[in-house]
Design a protein around this motif. Structure first.
Motif, PDB file in Angstrom:
ATOM      1  N   ALA A  10       0.258  14.727  -0.050  1.00 33.14           N
ATOM      2  CA  ALA A  10      -1.167  14.811   0.296  1.00 33.14           C
ATOM      3  C   ALA A  10      -1.601  16.263   0.326  1.00 33.14           C
ATOM      4  N   PHE A  11      -2.829  16.482  -0.094  1.00 29.98           N
ATOM      5  CA  PHE A  11      -3.517  17.760   0.045  1.00 29.98           C
ATOM      6  C   PHE A  11      -4.958  17.405   0.347  1.00 29.98           C
ATOM      7  N   LYS A  12      -5.412  17.732   1.550  1.00 29.07           N
ATOM      8  CA  LYS A  12      -6.727  17.274   1.974  1.00 29.07           C
ATOM      9  C   LYS A  12      -7.314  18.256   2.977  1.00 29.07           C
ATOM     10  N   LEU A  65      -7.775   7.131  -6.454  1.00 25.34           N
ATOM     11  CA  LEU A  65      -9.106   7.715  -6.510  1.00 25.34           C
ATOM     12  C   LEU A  65      -9.429   8.502  -5.243  1.00 25.34           C
ATOM     13  N   LEU A  66      -9.183   7.904  -4.094  1.00 28.24           N
ATOM     14  CA  LEU A  66      -9.595   8.542  -2.838  1.00 28.24           C
ATOM     15  C   LEU A  66      -8.685   9.701  -2.459  1.00 28.24           C
ATOM     16  N   THR A  67      -7.381   9.597  -2.710  1.00 27.82           N
ATOM     17  CA  THR A  67      -6.522  10.744  -2.423  1.00 27.82           C
ATOM     18  C   THR A  67      -6.813  11.889  -3.392  1.00 27.82           C
ATOM     19  N   THR A  68      -7.206  11.558  -4.623  1.00 20.71           N
ATOM     20  CA  THR A  68      -7.596  12.604  -5.570  1.00 20.71           C
ATOM     21  C   THR A  68      -8.893  13.266  -5.127  1.00 20.71           C
ATOM     22  N   ALA A  69      -9.852  12.478  -4.651  1.00 20.47           N
ATOM     23  CA  ALA A  69     -11.090  13.055  -4.121  1.00 20.47           C
ATOM     24  C   ALA A  69     -10.791  13.979  -2.944  1.00 20.47           C
ATOM     25  N   GLU A  70      -9.818  13.604  -2.119  1.00 21.99           N
ATOM     26  CA  GLU A  70      -9.416  14.485  -1.013  1.00 21.99           C
ATOM     27  C   GLU A  70      -8.855  15.801  -1.541  1.00 21.99           C
ATOM     28  N   LYS A  71      -8.037  15.733  -2.569  1.00 17.72           N
ATOM     29  CA  LYS A  71      -7.461  16.959  -3.126  1.00 17.72           C
ATOM     30  C   LYS A  71      -8.540  17.894  -3.648  1.00 17.72           C
ATOM     31  N   PHE A  72      -9.505  17.338  -4.358  1.00 13.90           N
ATOM     32  CA  PHE A  72     -10.590  18.185  -4.854  1.00 13.90           C
ATOM     33  C   PHE A  72     -11.490  18.657  -3.713  1.00 13.90           C
ATOM     34  N   GLY A  73     -11.568  17.875  -2.637  1.00 12.18           N
ATOM     35  CA  GLY A  73     -12.293  18.365  -1.464  1.00 12.18           C
ATOM     36  C   GLY A  73     -11.609  19.572  -0.857  1.00 12.18           C
ATOM     37  N   ALA A  74     -10.265  19.554  -0.811  1.00 10.06           N
ATOM     38  CA  ALA A  74      -9.531  20.697  -0.286  1.00 10.06           C
ATOM     39  C   ALA A  74      -9.671  21.913  -1.206  1.00 10.06           C
ATOM     40  N   PRO A 114       0.840  -1.207   0.000  1.00 14.60           N
ATOM     41  CA  PRO A 114       0.000   0.000   0.000  1.00 14.60           C
ATOM     42  C   PRO A 114       0.874   1.256   0.000  1.00 14.60           C
ATOM     43  N   SER A 115       0.311   2.358  -0.423  1.00  9.37           N
ATOM     44  CA  SER A 115       1.052   3.620  -0.444  1.00  9.37           C
ATOM     45  C   SER A 115       1.279   4.133   0.970  1.00  9.37           C
ATOM     46  N   GLY A 116       2.222   5.043   1.098  1.00  9.14           N
ATOM     47  CA  GLY A 116       2.442   5.670   2.394  1.00  9.14           C
ATOM     48  C   GLY A 116       1.218   6.407   2.890  1.00  9.14           C
ATOM     49  N   GLU A 117       0.505   7.061   1.992  1.00 11.10           N
ATOM     50  CA  GLU A 117      -0.693   7.789   2.403  1.00 11.10           C
ATOM     51  C   GLU A 117      -1.791   6.835   2.869  1.00 11.10           C
ATOM     52  N   SER A 118      -1.860   5.658   2.293  1.00  5.73           N
ATOM     53  CA  SER A 118      -2.819   4.666   2.776  1.00  5.73           C
ATOM     54  C   SER A 118      -2.525   4.309   4.227  1.00  5.73           C
ATOM     55  N   PHE A 119      -1.256   4.134   4.555  1.00  6.35           N
ATOM     56  CA  PHE A 119      -0.889   3.813   5.939  1.00  6.35           C
ATOM     57  C   PHE A 119      -1.233   4.974   6.871  1.00  6.35           C
ATOM     58  N   ASN A 163      -4.219  19.061 -13.021  1.00  9.75           N
ATOM     59  CA  ASN A 163      -2.983  18.448 -12.560  1.00  9.75           C
ATOM     60  C   ASN A 163      -3.049  18.369 -11.040  1.00  9.75           C
ATOM     61  N   THR A 164      -3.047  17.168 -10.483  1.00 10.53           N
ATOM     62  CA  THR A 164      -3.188  17.007  -9.031  1.00 10.53           C
ATOM     63  C   THR A 164      -1.843  16.801  -8.329  1.00 10.53           C
ATOM     64  N   LEU A 165      -0.740  17.005  -9.043  1.00 10.46           N
ATOM     65  CA  LEU A 165       0.576  16.870  -8.442  1.00 10.46           C
ATOM     66  C   LEU A 165       1.139  18.237  -8.072  1.00 10.46           C
TER      67      LEU A 165
END
Length: 867
Positions: free
Chosen positions: A794-796, A326-335, A125-130, A416-418
């Motif tokens: 991360a951006f959330k 998908l979920l980290t991208t949804a977090e970015k757009f939430g921010a 899993p990714s670091g952000e998942s942890f 661009n989400t990076l």
């Protein structure tokens, strides 16, 4: 399934593991008293593997009732629980015992450890998942129990990466307990300081006799004494003869042993006892070890272990990576939406995260489950994917609605989400209602036509274009931002739609020239144009299939459940005398097509009884060779690997791990994140992947494991019906694998391998829109992170209305960094991984300047003025 048989099998396995090897008064320090043997009663709940989560809860929740009973009946008793998913269900389903449970937690007699939803794999899993595991589970423990979990606890996880010390420390952990992942078990210290790649140290507690060393002891005092004494004495070398030692009373899904407290009391009443037994929780023993001087410092990772899991049921690794994106991208757009003044529903994203977090339980993430559990896992990913996709689309619409899309043509917003400005491929589709259109054109935000290439079209009955799907290269899209392009229908065919089929064997873009074998799909040459360097020493993109009679855990052999030491058996390139290779079989010649955006080669042919197909694309302006390979497997007990023989001589193998990279020995398969690189001082090749963790370099060849056909062959005496795992054979299923090659000058640092890996795994997001005015211009970005070795992770949105931005140093260099916001910063603080507010930071011109040491992770908590 007969659960009694399951329990019997598990206990038999723990007995085999064990074969490897109190008084309520608080004991005095080691130097002042007789030895103390700390006994930690616990149970290791299996989230899901042979039976489902619900079935394991049905089996395991009564065990917590037993623990609560023992805590009530014996003042000296202690118990340890580890996974939120487990004891949260207990509190919900046994509310009559919730007060007693909380009381014992508050008194320290019932210790909550781990602080994760389940016991996850931490390599794949990714670091952000942890981090989400910790936020979700430690947050629950704070809110529901008023306790801060500080004991890291991954007893059964299959190896550990070398950034874990820093991650744990940044989340408030004081220790790390584990059982697997040791180089030299005979001499490895059981208590030491584990130092990660950034220099962070954490007290580590390795269990030489496993987490069931004192499970199921005899009930006769003489035999009990002999049993515990033998286990105590067996720890002498690993403890470096320290008198105070620790053992574990518990097993997989085990019921606390009611007779244990009485046996401990009876043992301690002996006048000639060799030591005192003390029923304890982990922090009791940690306090003893903290007083020791000169604990050894051990560096590096605790990998690899069960190497078969890196490609068993590979589709689950792919779904894991896609769901994380998908979920980290949804977090970015939430921010972003929060910055624009839209309220954010924090609960819905956690509803999507929960099944994704559960599905990376060390057994599930590894793919070693039975068939009906496999189906349950896929249902969890389906739920997370649907909820996450709906949430992402809703948040994207909110952001698009505030962006100025007015202009000629159909607006197409490219996101661009990076954390850096980026040029990459964008894919869109639009529909036309104007008749008699023969083509289309794409224009950038400045009104300049850009090359576009038709992928598919849907005409009206009169032949005019109704819908088109196309690709173009979006250049310099701002970091965490958007650029609006426009699509215009044309009465003529237009240059953007031209595609030419060719019979030649070359593909080319601004950076590379590749030659392919039209019949086999092998890449026979790949030259880096800058310096005219040939990257290959032999045919690449060749898939090898080899016999592999291992099980779901292990390559070439069946599981030894008691294995704790890392694998050292060399794994080389596929044996030419034993393997079958995709470039040795042919069918009809493939085709090459060229257009203004990309050149592409496609071929499909038989591969023994199976089918091999590959598509190779080179995009103009993108320094990457993208490959999509499809396999249909009909063979049992085989593995598939793709090989890339490089021309690099005496190179070094670096691979990405969560929040960093590490050099690894060659001829050994390891779990990598998004990339592996083999380079010398002058040139190298980076191999990118999407959800394909099994990476290796042998004899200068980059090797990527694609999939295995395997099954559970035996386990703990279970009958085969109880452990049916036919879906792991992958029979008759077409699997798709996406990877890419990046030949480069210099080493992996100069090539920015970490950026290439993130770009490959995070495609530009393209959404068409209506034309309208907006408060944001047609080209905008919220922030930039510099220099290039500082990576946005991360951006959330945080629960308190602030925004969380996390970065890390990616190539092992101490760095002075800048986070430049294109929004008004009202306040800025450092934060830990739990998003607790830390030191206040100074801002200058809405920028934060900070230092990072090599591979350091840093989290910021910002209050932004709404746009």
């Amino acid at each position: 399934m007969n659960n009694k048989k399951l329990i019997a099998g598990l206990l038999a396995l723990l007995s085999a593991i064990n074969a490897l090897g109190a008084d309520s008064t608080k004991p005095s320090p080691e130097s002042e008293a007789a030895p103390v043997y700390y006994v930690i009663p616990h149970t290791h709940w299996e989230g899901a593997v042979f039976i489902t989560r619900e079935e394991y809860l049905e089996m395991g929740l009564p065990h917590i009732l037993t623990a609560v009973r023992l805590l009530k009946e014996h003042p000296n008793y202690r118990f340890t629980l580890d996974q939120v998913e487990y004891f949260r269900a207990f509190l919900e389903r046994y509310p009559e015992e919730a007060d007693a449970f909380r009381k014992f937690v508050a008194e320290g007699k019932l210790q909550i450890v781990c602080g994760l939803n389940i016991m996850p794999d931490d390599n794949m899993p990714s670091g952000e998942s942890f981090v989400r595991q910790m936020l979700y589970a430690k947050g629950y423990c704070r809110e529901a129990l008023g306790v801060e979990v500080k004991v890291g606890w991954l007893l059964d996880t299959f190896g550990h990466h070398a950034q874990l010390p820093q991650i744990l420390r940044l989340a408030g952990y004081n220790s790390f307990w584990f059982a697997r992942g040791i180089k030299d078990p005979a001499h490895m210290p059981s208590e030491f300081l584990w130092q990660g790649i950034d220099g962070t140290q954490i007290p580590a507690f390795w269990l030489p006799r496993g987490y069931g060393s004192l499970f199921s002891p005899p009930r006769n005092l003489a035999k009990f004494t002999a049993f515990v004494t033998q286990v105590y004495n067996s720890l002498a070398v690993n403890t470096r003869n320290a008198p105070d030692r620790v053992g574990f009373n518990g097993a997989d899904v085990s019921d606390p042993e009611i007779y244990l407290p009485d046996m401990v009391d009876e043992f301690n009443r002996q006048t000639n006892k060799p030591f005192t037994l003390c029923l304890a929780v982990p922090t009791d023993f940690e306090a003893v070890v903290a007083r020791r001087k000169n604990l050894p410092v051990i560096t590096g990772e605790r990998n690899p272990l069960f190497q078969g899991v890196y490609s068993t049921r590979i589709e689950l690794k792919q779904r894991m990576r896609e769901t994380e994106r998908l979920l980290t991208t949804a977090e970015k757009f939430g921010a972003l939406a929060q910055w624009l003044g839209t309220s954010v529903d924090h609960q819905i994203i956690w509803r999507a995260w929960e099944p994704a977090l559960f599905n990376v339980t060390h057994d599930l993430g590894s793919g070693v489950m039975t068939d009906h559990v496999y189906e349950d896992v896929n249902r969890g990913y389906d739920f997370a994917g649907k909820l996450g996709s709906d949430l992402l689309e809703s948040r994207v619409r909110d952001v698009v609605a505030r962006t100025d899309t007015s202009g000629q043509g159909v607006p197409v917003a490219v996101f661009n989400t990076l954390g850096w400005m980026r040029t990459d491929i964008a894919q869109g589709d639009v529909g036309f209602v104007e008749g008699d259109l023969k083509g289309f054109a794409v224009f950038d935000p400045a009104g300049k036509e850009v090359p576009a290439q038709l992928i598919a079209s849907d005409p009206y009955a009169d032949g005019g274009l109704r819908r088109v799907k196309f690709v173009f290269v979006a250049r310099d899209v701002p970091a965490m931002g958007c650029a609006v392009y426009y699509v215009v229908g044309l009465k003529s065919a237009g240059k953007s739609t031209e595609i030419v089929n060719e019979a030649c064997h070359t593909l080319e873009n601004d950076f590379y020239k590749a030659e392919v074998d039209l019949k086999t799909g092998a890449v026979t040459s790949l030259r880096l144009k800058a310096g005219d360097w040939e990257a290959l020493a032999g045919p690449a993109n060749v898939v090898a299939t080899e016999e592999d009679h291992g099980d779901v855990w292990e390559l070439f052999k069946t599981l030894n459940g008691a294995q704790i030491d890392i694998m050292t058996r060399p794994i080389g390139v596929p044996d030419a005398a034993k393997a079958r290779f995709s470039d040795k079989e042919t069918g009809d010649a493939g085709t090459i097509r060229r257009g203004p955006v990309f050149s592409e080669f496609q071929v499909r042919h038989p591969f023994g009884t199976n089918t091999f197909a590959t598509t190779i694309r080179l995009y103009q302006g993108v320094p990457r060779v993208d490959v999509e390979t499809k396999l249909v497997n009909h063979d049992k007990f085989v593995r598939y690997r793709v090989v890339v023989p490089t021309s690099v001589q005496n190179g070094r193998d670096f691979q990405e791990i969560p929040f960093g990279a590490i050099e690894r020995p060659t001829s050994q398969e390891f779990p990598a994140q998004n990339w592996a690189d083999y380079s010398d001082d002058t040139h190298g090749v980076t191999l990118l992947n999407r959800g394909l963790p099994g990476n290796n370099v042998a004899d200068g060849t980059l090797i990527l494991s694609l999939m295995r056909s395997t099954a559970i062959q035996s386990y703990g005496g279970f009958d085969q019906a109880a452990i049916a795992s036919g879906t792991a054979l992958e029979l008759g299923k077409e699997r798709t694998f996406r990877y890419a090659l990046v030949p480069h000058a210099g080493d992996w640092r100069q090539a920015n391998a970490y950026r290439a890996g993130l770009e490959f795994n995070n495609p530009l997001i393209v959404r068409k829109a209506s034309a309208h005015k907006g408060s944001l211009p047609g080209v905008w970005g919220l922030f930039d992170v510099s220099p290039g070795n500082v990576v946005l992770s991360a951006f959330k949105p945080a629960n308190d209305g602030s925004s969380i931005i996390r970065v890390y140093e990616a190539d092992g260099r101490a760095t002075a960094a800048t986070l430049k916001l294109h929004a008004k910063v009202l306040s800025a603080n450092e934060a830990n991984l739990m998003e607790d507010t830390g030191k206040k930071l100074k801002t200058q011109d809405d920028s934060i300047h900070f230092d990072l040491h090599p591979f350091e992770i840093k989290t910021f908590k910002l209050q932004l003025k709404n746009e």
